[in-house]
Enzyme design. Sequence first.
Site, mmCIF file in Angstrom:
data_model
loop_
_atom_site.group_PDB
_atom_site.id
_atom_site.type_symbol
_atom_site.label_atom_id
_atom_site.label_comp_id
_atom_site.label_asym_id
_atom_site.label_seq_id
_atom_site.Cartn_x
_atom_site.Cartn_y
_atom_site.Cartn_z
ATOM 1 N N GLY A 95 -2.747 -10.572 -0.095
ATOM 2 C CA GLY A 95 -3.946 -11.145 -0.732
ATOM 3 C C GLY A 95 -3.601 -12.152 -1.812
ATOM 4 O O GLY A 95 -2.437 -12.435 -2.084
ATOM 5 N N CYS A 132 -10.430 -10.065 -14.605
ATOM 6 C CA CYS A 132 -9.790 -11.349 -14.942
ATOM 7 C C CYS A 132 -10.451 -12.035 -16.138
ATOM 8 O O CYS A 132 -9.769 -12.606 -16.999
ATOM 9 C CB CYS A 132 -9.771 -12.264 -13.726
ATOM 10 S SG CYS A 132 -11.190 -12.115 -12.658
ATOM 11 N N LYS A 135 -18.609 -5.162 -17.110
ATOM 12 C CA LYS A 135 -17.154 -4.977 -17.147
ATOM 13 C C LYS A 135 -16.585 -5.697 -18.360
ATOM 14 O O LYS A 135 -15.774 -5.147 -19.104
ATOM 15 C CB LYS A 135 -16.509 -5.543 -15.872
ATOM 16 C CG LYS A 135 -16.594 -4.647 -14.658
ATOM 17 C CD LYS A 135 -15.797 -5.275 -13.524
ATOM 18 C CE LYS A 135 -16.599 -5.338 -12.257
ATOM 19 N NZ LYS A 135 -16.054 -6.247 -11.236
ATOM 20 N N HIS A 162 -10.636 -19.395 -14.557
ATOM 21 C CA HIS A 162 -11.953 -19.092 -15.128
ATOM 22 C C HIS A 162 -12.039 -19.753 -16.504
ATOM 23 O O HIS A 162 -11.078 -19.713 -17.281
ATOM 24 C CB HIS A 162 -12.134 -17.593 -15.336
ATOM 25 C CG HIS A 162 -12.213 -16.792 -14.067
ATOM 26 N ND1 HIS A 162 -12.358 -17.346 -12.816
ATOM 27 C CD2 HIS A 162 -12.187 -15.448 -13.877
ATOM 28 C CE1 HIS A 162 -12.409 -16.380 -11.913
ATOM 29 N NE2 HIS A 162 -12.298 -15.224 -12.533
HETATM 30 N N1 LIG Z 1 -8.732 -12.445 -7.823
HETATM 31 C C1 LIG Z 1 -8.742 -12.163 -9.114
HETATM 32 O O1 LIG Z 1 -8.873 -13.044 -9.979
HETATM 33 C C2 LIG Z 1 -8.589 -10.774 -9.566
HETATM 34 C C3 LIG Z 1 -8.407 -10.526 -10.910
HETATM 35 C C4 LIG Z 1 -8.283 -9.217 -11.356
HETATM 36 C C5 LIG Z 1 -8.317 -8.198 -10.423
HETATM 37 N N2 LIG Z 1 -8.499 -8.463 -9.101
HETATM 38 C C6 LIG Z 1 -8.531 -7.338 -8.168
HETATM 39 O O2 LIG Z 1 -7.363 -7.359 -7.360
HETATM 40 C C7 LIG Z 1 -7.660 -6.799 -6.078
HETATM 41 C C8 LIG Z 1 -7.249 -7.784 -4.986
HETATM 42 O O3 LIG Z 1 -7.978 -8.991 -5.134
HETATM 43 P P1 LIG Z 1 -7.586 -10.308 -4.317
HETATM 44 O O4 LIG Z 1 -8.311 -11.387 -4.984
HETATM 45 O O5 LIG Z 1 -6.103 -10.411 -4.131
HETATM 46 O O6 LIG Z 1 -8.245 -9.980 -2.876
HETATM 47 P P2 LIG Z 1 -7.876 -10.607 -1.442
HETATM 48 O O7 LIG Z 1 -7.280 -11.948 -1.580
HETATM 49 O O8 LIG Z 1 -9.103 -10.463 -0.625
HETATM 50 O O9 LIG Z 1 -6.742 -9.620 -0.853
HETATM 51 C C9 LIG Z 1 -7.013 -8.283 -0.512
HETATM 52 C C10 LIG Z 1 -5.728 -7.555 -0.146
HETATM 53 O O10 LIG Z 1 -6.048 -6.186 0.128
HETATM 54 C C11 LIG Z 1 -5.563 -5.844 1.427
HETATM 55 N N3 LIG Z 1 -6.469 -4.906 2.080
HETATM 56 C C12 LIG Z 1 -7.785 -5.042 2.311
HETATM 57 N N4 LIG Z 1 -8.259 -3.978 2.994
HETATM 58 C C13 LIG Z 1 -7.195 -3.166 3.224
HETATM 59 C C14 LIG Z 1 -7.016 -1.941 3.872
HETATM 60 N N5 LIG Z 1 -8.033 -1.307 4.467
HETATM 61 N N6 LIG Z 1 -5.781 -1.381 3.898
HETATM 62 C C15 LIG Z 1 -4.740 -2.002 3.319
HETATM 63 N N7 LIG Z 1 -4.833 -3.186 2.678
HETATM 64 C C16 LIG Z 1 -6.050 -3.759 2.623
HETATM 65 C C17 LIG Z 1 -5.553 -7.150 2.192
HETATM 66 O O11 LIG Z 1 -4.692 -7.030 3.283
HETATM 67 P P3 LIG Z 1 -4.953 -7.849 4.656
HETATM 68 O O12 LIG Z 1 -4.488 -9.256 4.387
HETATM 69 O O13 LIG Z 1 -4.115 -7.101 5.629
HETATM 70 O O14 LIG Z 1 -6.426 -7.756 4.927
HETATM 71 C C18 LIG Z 1 -5.029 -8.096 1.097
HETATM 72 O O15 LIG Z 1 -3.645 -7.957 0.988
HETATM 73 C C19 LIG Z 1 -9.167 -6.473 -6.121
HETATM 74 O O16 LIG Z 1 -9.318 -5.128 -6.493
HETATM 75 C C20 LIG Z 1 -9.702 -7.359 -7.210
HETATM 76 O O17 LIG Z 1 -10.854 -6.855 -7.807
HETATM 77 C C21 LIG Z 1 -8.608 -9.721 -8.649
#
Ligand SMILES: NC(=O)c1ccc[n+]([C@@H]2O[C@H](COP(=O)([O-])OP(=O)(O)OC[C@H]3O[C@@H](n4cnc5c(N)ncnc54)[C@H](OP(=O)(O)O)[C@@H]3O)[C@@H](O)[C@H]2O)c1
Length: 333
Positions: A10, A126, A210, A238
Amino acid sequence: MNIAIVGATGNVGRKMLEVLEQKKLPIDQLYLVASAKSAGQKLIFNSKEYEVCNLETYDFSKAEITFFAAGGKISERYAEKAAKLSTIIDNSSFFRMDKAVPLIVPQVNPEAINDLKKNIIANPNCSTAQLVIVLKPLHDEFDIKRVVISTYQSVSGGGKAPMEELIEQTKLSLDNKKIKSKNFTKQIAFNAIPHIDVFVDDGYTKEELKMVNETKKILDKKIELTATCVRIPVLVSHAESLNIEFEKSFSLEKIRSLLNNAVGCEVYDKREDGGYITPLEAEGKNETYISRIREDKTKKNSINLWIVSDNLLRGAALNAVEIAELLIKKKNG
Ligand SMILES: NC(=O)c1ccc[n+]([C@@H]2O[C@H](COP(=O)([O-])OP(=O)(O)OC[C@H]3O[C@@H](n4cnc5c(N)ncnc54)[C@H](OP(=O)(O)O)[C@@H]3O)[C@@H](O)[C@H]2O)c1
């Protein structure tokens, strides 16, 4: 030290690989974990190929530290069991307000690492991470009474699918073609949406709550905060407009020097055309930039300012890896 990343494919997971490479953490074995659909896919770390494994069959005892970056549902389902075998650093919101789980921004409350009850540490939202890193040095000096926040948040805050959708919608819009939104409640291309995460009963959204609750937990529960969170058609970083009211009187000169000397902050404030930092310029940078610092002449002891930071770095990957550094330091005494 063996390290695992759940959600390695991700946005945050891939950024974490970049940060781990840059920081040269002492990693013996690295385990990259994602969903069944990504199993077998190859990712590069330190010029070496690593095969992604399936979360359903992954053995959590393999790594001393496991990062979770796969969303709240995955953290809910796996993290507590995994924490019996590995120390968990969780990027999702699932454990953030759990009293038994420290919520840490290393520049603000590193001492919370000593309060590890469930073997899980939470990484903040974030927008919260970049906010507290700016508020901390100001609160230490002038006692913050109240903060009014308006955010301008990039689509990468929602994951990789919304980023792809913004690009697709932009092309469709320029071609005058019909747009159907999938990851947003309205068209995001050439628009702004005052709605992030779900609505709660009183009209606020969960993203807004949050920011308020996490800031109180990390910094000081006495600070009053109110937020409006808005999604804008920017890919990464952001921005936030802040109105801060202090208990004590201040000088702008002192505010500038406090922020410039704070670890993770950089003031860029020239009061001229282009004399401020924008989301594009913050992308890929570790710092939270502060611009447009000025007195709010309508209220005693108050200022306005603009802050901007790469949400995938400070708000997620960088912060999580810095928490791991704290853990390693603690383990090494
Ligand atoms: N983006 C931000 O700015 C940010 C900031 C703070 C916190 N977060 C948190 O970080 C987390 C990830 O965010 P992201 O932005 O990286 O999301 P993302 O780009 O959508 O990536 C999601 C990841 O989770 C994996 N995943 C999804 N469903 C799964 C499952 N059933 N089993 C195993 N792996 C699974 C995906 O794997 P596949 O590729 O195999 O689907 C991918 O590696 C979230 O909880 C989000 O709230 C994000």
